[in-house]
Design a protein around this motif. Structure first.
Motif: not given
Length: 221
Positions: A1-13, A23-33
């Protein structure tokens, strides 16, 4: 399992496709950083060609601790995991308290390493905006003071932002760049205090809570 964040596209043409940072579950501080830095870059539309690389593996190592992680690019997604594979395409040793600045010459693909260092260095918002974002993200942290006061010295003298209302207050003072870095998570609050570039006014228990709040932002937890 992983923690996923989908970042929206920037606006504009010319907006780029969305970038999924996982990032993986139970991620280390470095992975989170690393994950937080890459998400900030994606949100700002910064270094998007790097984040959309079709296939690449880059190892990231701390210059003064045993921490290590791997960034894997591919197909519009970026995955960050702990540890380092046997043969990454590039390997970078960085200073985690200096916004991922390179601490020694990278190994492997030098151009790829430079691209990844760029992606790990998202633009920092101005200090007022960073303070407001910090307050929004951390206001619910147990024990956080009712009021946060941020003070800096601008071209016209002292400037301040007062956030919240109530009986308890915590004051943080520093240069605009220092405040922006700490409030955005780009810089570590304790490291800034130790370096003497940040001043605070409050109780020790409040400091403990504020450090926890700053880590919430810095490590995106």
């Amino acid at each position: 399992m992983t923690e996923t964040t989908t970042v929206p596209a920037v606006s504009g043409a010319e907006a780029a496709p969305e970038v999924a940072v996982r990032i993986e579950d139970d991620a280390t501080p470095l992975v989170r950083l690393i994950g937080r830095a890459l998400r900030d870059s994606a949100r700002a539309g910064h270094a998007l060609p790097v984040l959309r690389k079709p296939a690449a593996t880059v190892a990231i190592r701390s210059h003064d601790t045993p921490q290590a992680a791997t960034i894997t690019f591919g197909g519009g997604a970026v995955e960050v995991s702990g540890g380092v594979p046997a043969e990454p395409d590039a390997a970078i040793t960085v200073d985690l308290n200096a916004r991922f600045s390179s601490a020694e010459a990278p190994s492997g693909d030098a151009e790829l390493a430079a691209d990844v260092l760029l992606a790990l260095s998202p633009p920092v918002p101005d200090w007022q905006a960073a303070a407001e974002q910090f307050w929004t993200a951390t206001r619910s942290v147990p024990g956080i003071p009712d009021v946060l006061v941020a003070i800096t010295e601008g071209p016209d003298g002292l400037e301040q932002v007062v956030l919240g209302e109530g009986a308890t207050q915590y004051l943080i003072a520093g240069s605009p760049e220092t405040l922006a870095g700490v409030f955005s998570g780009a810089d570590d609050l304790l490291a800034a205090l130790s370096a003497g570039v940040l001043g605070v006014q409050g109780t020790l228990s409040q400091l403990s809570v504020m450090v926890g709040a700053s880590w919430k932002v810095r490590y995106d937890v």
